[in-house]
Design a protein around this motif. Structure first.
Motif, PDB file in Angstrom:
ATOM      1  N   TYR A 122      18.298 -78.707  16.513  1.00  0.00           N
ATOM      2  CA  TYR A 122      18.728 -79.970  17.124  1.00  0.00           C
ATOM      3  C   TYR A 122      19.219 -79.794  18.565  1.00  0.00           C
ATOM      4  CZ  TYR A 122      21.702 -84.103  17.784  1.00  0.00           C
ATOM      5  OH  TYR A 122      22.299 -85.233  18.279  1.00  0.00           O
ATOM      6  N   TYR A 123      19.912 -78.694  18.833  1.00  0.00           N
ATOM      7  CA  TYR A 123      20.553 -78.520  20.148  1.00  0.00           C
ATOM      8  C   TYR A 123      19.657 -77.818  21.172  1.00  0.00           C
ATOM      9  CZ  TYR A 123      24.588 -79.232  17.072  1.00  0.00           C
ATOM     10  OH  TYR A 123      25.465 -79.722  16.148  1.00  0.00           O
ATOM     11  N   THR A 126      18.512 -79.224  24.880  1.00  0.00           N
ATOM     12  CA  THR A 126      19.612 -79.388  25.831  1.00  0.00           C
ATOM     13  C   THR A 126      20.184 -78.033  26.236  1.00  0.00           C
ATOM     14  OG1 THR A 126      20.126 -81.408  24.633  1.00  0.00           O
ATOM     15  CG2 THR A 126      21.762 -80.678  26.225  1.00  0.00           C
ATOM     16  N   TYR A 149      37.450 -76.978   7.952  1.00  0.00           N
ATOM     17  CA  TYR A 149      36.711 -77.295   9.173  1.00  0.00           C
ATOM     18  C   TYR A 149      35.793 -76.162   9.612  1.00  0.00           C
ATOM     19  CZ  TYR A 149      39.994 -81.164   9.754  1.00  0.00           C
ATOM     20  OH  TYR A 149      40.722 -82.292   9.577  1.00  0.00           O
ATOM     21  N   GLU A 152      31.668 -76.257   9.483  1.00  0.00           N
ATOM     22  CA  GLU A 152      31.047 -77.123  10.491  1.00  0.00           C
ATOM     23  C   GLU A 152      30.933 -76.395  11.830  1.00  0.00           C
ATOM     24  OE1 GLU A 152      30.355 -80.195   9.347  1.00  0.00           O
ATOM     25  OE2 GLU A 152      29.448 -80.991  11.165  1.00  0.00           O
ATOM     26  N   ASN A 155      28.453 -73.529  11.701  1.00  0.00           N
ATOM     27  CA  ASN A 155      27.096 -74.057  11.816  1.00  0.00           C
ATOM     28  C   ASN A 155      26.750 -74.368  13.268  1.00  0.00           C
ATOM     29  OD1 ASN A 155      24.596 -75.026  10.803  1.00  0.00           O
ATOM     30  ND2 ASN A 155      25.345 -77.106  11.025  1.00  0.00           N
ATOM     31  N   LEU A 204      38.694 -77.808  15.515  1.00  0.00           N
ATOM     32  CA  LEU A 204      37.296 -78.241  15.570  1.00  0.00           C
ATOM     33  C   LEU A 204      36.999 -78.881  16.918  1.00  0.00           C
ATOM     34  CD1 LEU A 204      34.784 -78.428  13.751  1.00  0.00           C
ATOM     35  CD2 LEU A 204      35.488 -80.745  13.231  1.00  0.00           C
ATOM     36  N   SER A 206      33.704 -80.605  19.475  1.00  0.00           N
ATOM     37  CA  SER A 206      32.370 -81.207  19.366  1.00  0.00           C
ATOM     38  C   SER A 206      31.354 -80.302  20.066  1.00  0.00           C
ATOM     39  CB  SER A 206      32.379 -82.602  19.992  1.00  0.00           C
ATOM     40  OG  SER A 206      32.628 -82.486  21.370  1.00  0.00           O
ATOM     41  N   PRO A 207      30.050 -80.493  19.793  1.00  0.00           N
ATOM     42  CA  PRO A 207      29.037 -79.640  20.428  1.00  0.00           C
ATOM     43  C   PRO A 207      29.071 -79.710  21.951  1.00  0.00           C
ATOM     44  CG  PRO A 207      28.052 -81.041  18.740  1.00  0.00           C
ATOM     45  CD  PRO A 207      29.468 -81.440  18.830  1.00  0.00           C
ATOM     46  N   ASN A 208      29.314 -80.918  22.509  1.00  0.00           N
ATOM     47  CA  ASN A 208      29.324 -80.996  23.973  1.00  0.00           C
ATOM     48  C   ASN A 208      30.549 -80.296  24.565  1.00  0.00           C
ATOM     49  OD1 ASN A 208      30.254 -83.417  22.639  1.00  0.00           O
ATOM     50  ND2 ASN A 208      30.875 -84.139  24.645  1.00  0.00           N
TER      51      ASN A 208
ATOM     52  N   GLY B  39      27.789 -87.131  12.350  1.00  0.00           N
ATOM     53  CA  GLY B  39      29.223 -86.905  12.151  1.00  0.00           C
ATOM     54  C   GLY B  39      29.727 -85.701  12.910  1.00  0.00           C
ATOM     55  N   LYS B  40      30.967 -85.787  13.355  1.00  0.00           N
ATOM     56  CA  LYS B  40      31.568 -84.649  14.064  1.00  0.00           C
ATOM     57  C   LYS B  40      32.097 -83.617  13.075  1.00  0.00           C
ATOM     58  CE  LYS B  40      35.140 -83.515  17.457  1.00  0.00           C
ATOM     59  NZ  LYS B  40      36.280 -83.998  18.219  1.00  0.00           N
ATOM     60  N   THR B  41      32.647 -84.095  11.968  1.00  0.00           N
ATOM     61  CA  THR B  41      33.222 -83.199  10.978  1.00  0.00           C
ATOM     62  C   THR B  41      32.735 -83.557   9.597  1.00  0.00           C
ATOM     63  OG1 THR B  41      35.247 -83.528  12.230  1.00  0.00           O
ATOM     64  CG2 THR B  41      35.415 -82.190  10.246  1.00  0.00           C
ATOM     65  N   ILE B  82      23.440 -85.141  10.945  1.00  0.00           N
ATOM     66  CA  ILE B  82      23.472 -84.415  12.224  1.00  0.00           C
ATOM     67  C   ILE B  82      24.925 -84.174  12.617  1.00  0.00           C
ATOM     68  CG2 ILE B  82      23.131 -84.773  14.719  1.00  0.00           C
ATOM     69  CD1 ILE B  82      20.567 -84.089  13.469  1.00  0.00           C
ATOM     70  N   SER B  83      25.235 -82.931  13.032  1.00  0.00           N
ATOM     71  CA  SER B  83      26.578 -82.635  13.549  1.00  0.00           C
ATOM     72  C   SER B  83      26.598 -82.927  15.041  1.00  0.00           C
ATOM     73  CB  SER B  83      26.903 -81.151  13.367  1.00  0.00           C
ATOM     74  OG  SER B  83      27.102 -80.862  12.040  1.00  0.00           O
ATOM     75  N   ASP B  84      27.130 -84.049  15.379  1.00  0.00           N
ATOM     76  CA  ASP B  84      27.193 -84.408  16.799  1.00  0.00           C
ATOM     77  C   ASP B  84      28.201 -85.544  16.959  1.00  0.00           C
ATOM     78  OD1 ASP B  84      26.674 -84.386  19.483  1.00  0.00           O
ATOM     79  OD2 ASP B  84      24.548 -84.864  19.331  1.00  0.00           O
ATOM     80  N   GLU B  85      28.491 -85.845  18.209  1.00  0.00           N
ATOM     81  CA  GLU B  85      29.454 -86.906  18.480  1.00  0.00           C
ATOM     82  C   GLU B  85      28.796 -87.956  19.380  1.00  0.00           C
ATOM     83  OE1 GLU B  85      34.141 -87.095  19.693  1.00  0.00           O
ATOM     84  OE2 GLU B  85      32.908 -85.561  20.582  1.00  0.00           O
ATOM     85  N   LYS B  87      28.801 -90.733  21.955  1.00  0.00           N
ATOM     86  CA  LYS B  87      29.741 -91.047  23.035  1.00  0.00           C
ATOM     87  C   LYS B  87      29.632 -92.497  23.488  1.00  0.00           C
ATOM     88  CE  LYS B  87      31.896 -87.198  23.854  1.00  0.00           C
ATOM     89  NZ  LYS B  87      33.341 -87.156  23.591  1.00  0.00           N
ATOM     90  N   SER B 100      24.433 -89.376  22.489  1.00  0.00           N
ATOM     91  CA  SER B 100      25.315 -88.207  22.462  1.00  0.00           C
ATOM     92  C   SER B 100      24.897 -87.347  23.654  1.00  0.00           C
ATOM     93  CB  SER B 100      25.155 -87.426  21.153  1.00  0.00           C
ATOM     94  OG  SER B 100      24.101 -86.492  21.255  1.00  0.00           O
ATOM     95  N   PHE B 101      25.570 -86.249  23.869  1.00  0.00           N
ATOM     96  CA  PHE B 101      25.198 -85.364  24.976  1.00  0.00           C
ATOM     97  C   PHE B 101      23.838 -84.733  24.698  1.00  0.00           C
ATOM     98  CE2 PHE B 101      25.355 -81.337  27.309  1.00  0.00           C
ATOM     99  CZ  PHE B 101      25.680 -81.809  28.570  1.00  0.00           C
ATOM    100  N   PHE B 102      23.494 -84.595  23.412  1.00  0.00           N
ATOM    101  CA  PHE B 102      22.293 -83.846  23.052  1.00  0.00           C
ATOM    102  C   PHE B 102      21.070 -84.720  22.791  1.00  0.00           C
ATOM    103  CE2 PHE B 102      25.754 -80.996  22.368  1.00  0.00           C
ATOM    104  CZ  PHE B 102      25.248 -79.772  22.772  1.00  0.00           C
TER     105      PHE B 102
END
Lengths: 217, 309
Positions: A122-123, A126, A149, A152, A155, A204, A206-208, B39-41, B82-85, B87, B100-102
């Motif tokens: 997924y990442y 970017t 936590y 997550e 991962n 925890l 976030s990815p960004n 979700g973030k968490t 998906i693990s992401d936030e 924005k 999101s950023f991604f």
């Protein structure tokens, strides 16, 4: 009144089977063991063998024993036993585990195997754009088995390592199994992240936020 | 990214990773909606609870264990997560675009189930010693305090459960509470009162945390000091509603999203449920119920748009 607990181990076992069935290409795990550490070796071997058995022959488990595989131990700079390495098709280290991938840590471990096996990350897109001109970072993620936590974050960091074309390396460390590492960083909370031995990140993120920290380092 | 199509307009995107979000997605999937969770968490706040004994049909289970069951149910229906936030959300023609950023996602409807985060005390020393003796998660950090003296600040049911969990391995646990009587469920209150390791200090506020590199003591509002190794703060939570404010969703004075009995917000197509919403009772089971209602309302909303499934 006696309260009946619900066992969740069978759910995790079922999940292991279902998720490992999704492996596409063969993946290799390298396990470095010290036979004198009988208990730890037995536990880790048992976990990884159960993964292998459920993988439809897609998972190769290379076991390297201290004293018998000196070149590989030197190549990968193995200092602790057991150490688990997830490597890419060229043999490059992506993720190092100083922790047993069990309980809630099963999910991030298998997701890493799936990506190594050909599943899209997924990442990745970017990360490649943003990390193109950066130096290699090593991200240590300190965890404990009871930390809700941690999976997550494990991962996320693992996926960063797998999607960064070698710019990020991940180390997953159970600090109750490796208390000297916990003492070294004076850790009293998890998850606890250290990027290239810089200032720690606690809790925890976030990815960004993680990407921003890597870019700052 | 298995099962995720970034070009697709999803019928429903659920934001959050706790029981509310997953409950919502399970129902949406069973309504044959194209659904995605971002979700973030994963697990939400309940995953940090060491024991859950009030989720009907499950006598006793850890918070993490309960979320494993949710995950198994989610996976069995092949609901992508998906693990992401996210924005930002914007309305574009008949759908919403979520950034999101991604990645960017598209959906005809959105359910905000982003839950809440632990409330902070806001006293001197709290920030300085975060991770060095100050903690917001007993199940995460409790193992570091074997045979040590710790305190839990708060008087809720969660505070009582944190104290009971910590008492298993620590030497002593103080509960510091500003009120006169614990607000815990009677069963947990009884367990606390019967524990020979737990001592409750009532009618007292902690005004400062003191240490050198790590926590050494806490100071009360009566000027007294207590030597302590760890401080666990359990004084409720703050809704994660920033994303809702961004798009103009109505928020109340407690930063909770205003919803009606259909889990609808003031913006058609945006729904909310669980701890982030303004329902008075914040429990996993009520959050799941609100999430299910949100799924049903989103189904109706998307159906009205005459979109083919």
């Amino acid at each position: 009144m006696k309260v009946r607990s619900v066992p969740v181990s069978y759910i995790i076992e079922k999940m292991i089977k279902q998720e490992l069935a999704k492996l596409k290409q063969p993946v290799t795990i390298k396990l470095f063991i010290d036979e004198s550490k009988e208990l730890e070796t037995k536990k880790t071997l048992s976990i990884l063998k159960s993964y292998k058995e459920n993988s439809n022959n897609k998972l190769n488990l290379d076991i390297i024993t201290l004293g018998k595989g000196t070149d590989l131990i030197e190549r990968y700079q193995i200092e602790r036993f057991p150490t688990i390495l997830l490597i890419d098709a060229e043999g490059n280290e992506c993720i190092r585990y100083l922790a047993a991938p069990q309980g809630s840590e099963v999910k991030p471990f298998i997701q890493s195997l799936q990506v190594l096996s050909g599943r899209k990350n997924y990442y990745e897109e970017t990360l490649k754009t943003n990390l193109d001109n950066t130096k290699t970072s090593t991200i240590k993620v300190m965890v404990t088995k009871s930390c809700a936590y941690c999976p997550e974050l494990v991962n996320m960091v693992s996926q960063f390592a797998l999607g960064s074309s070698g710019k990020v390396k991940a180390e997953i460390i159970d600090i109750l199994e490796n208390p000297d590492i916990g003492d070294h960083y004076n850790i009293e909370t998890v998850p606890y992240i250290v990027i290239n031995n810089g200032e720690p990140l606690i809790g925890l993120i976030s990815p960004n936020e993680l990407l921003e920290k890597i870019l700052k380092v | 990214m298995e099962g995720i199509d970034l070009e697709k307009i999803y019928d429903l995107i659920v934001l959050g990773g706790g029981p509310t979000a997953i409950g919502c997605a399970i129902y949406a999937k069973r309504f044959a909606m194209e659904v995605l969770i971002v979700g973030k968490t994963f697990g939400g706040l309940i995953a940090t609870t060491h024991i859950v004994e009030n989720y009907p049909a499950i006598s006793s289970i850890s918070g993490q264990g309960l979320m494993e069951l949710f995950k198994e149910h989610m996976n069995s229906l092949e609901i992508p997560y998906i693990s992401d936030e996210i924005k930002n959300i914007e309305k574009v023609n008949d759908h919403f675009e979520l950034h999101s950023f991604f990645q960017n996602f598209k959906a005809y409807s959105v359910c905000i189930a982003t839950g809440s985060v632990r409330r902070k005390l806001g006293i001197p020393g709290e920030e300085e010693f975060a991770g060095k003796g100050v903690s917001y998660c007993a199940t995460c950090d409790g193992p570091f305090y074997k045979d040590k003296v710790v305190c839990v600040i708060g008087g809720s049911d969660s505070a009582a459960k944190e104290a009971l969990f910590l008492a298993q391995n620590t030497k002593k646990v103080y509960i510091i509470y500003r009120g006169e009587d614990l607000r815990a469920e009677p069963i947990n209150k009884k367990r606390v009162l019967e524990s020979d390791k737990i001592e409750i200090i009532y009618n007292t506020n902690v005004v400062e945390i003191i240490g050198e590199g790590k926590v050494k003591s806490i100071v009360f509002d009566n000027g007294k000091r207590l030597d302590i190794d760890g401080v666990f703060i359990e004084i409720g939570s703050v809704p994660n509603s920033d994303i809702a404010k961004h798009i103009g969703v109505d928020i109340n004075d407690h930063n909770e999203i205003k919803i009606n009995r259909k889990s609808e917000t003031n913006i058609p197509g945006i729904f909310a449920a669980g701890d982030v919403a303004d329902a008075p009772f914040k429990q996993a089971i009520t959050g799941v119920a609100e999430g299910v209602i949100a799924a049903y309302s989103a189904f109706d909303y998307v159906k009205e748009m005459n979109i083919e499934y």
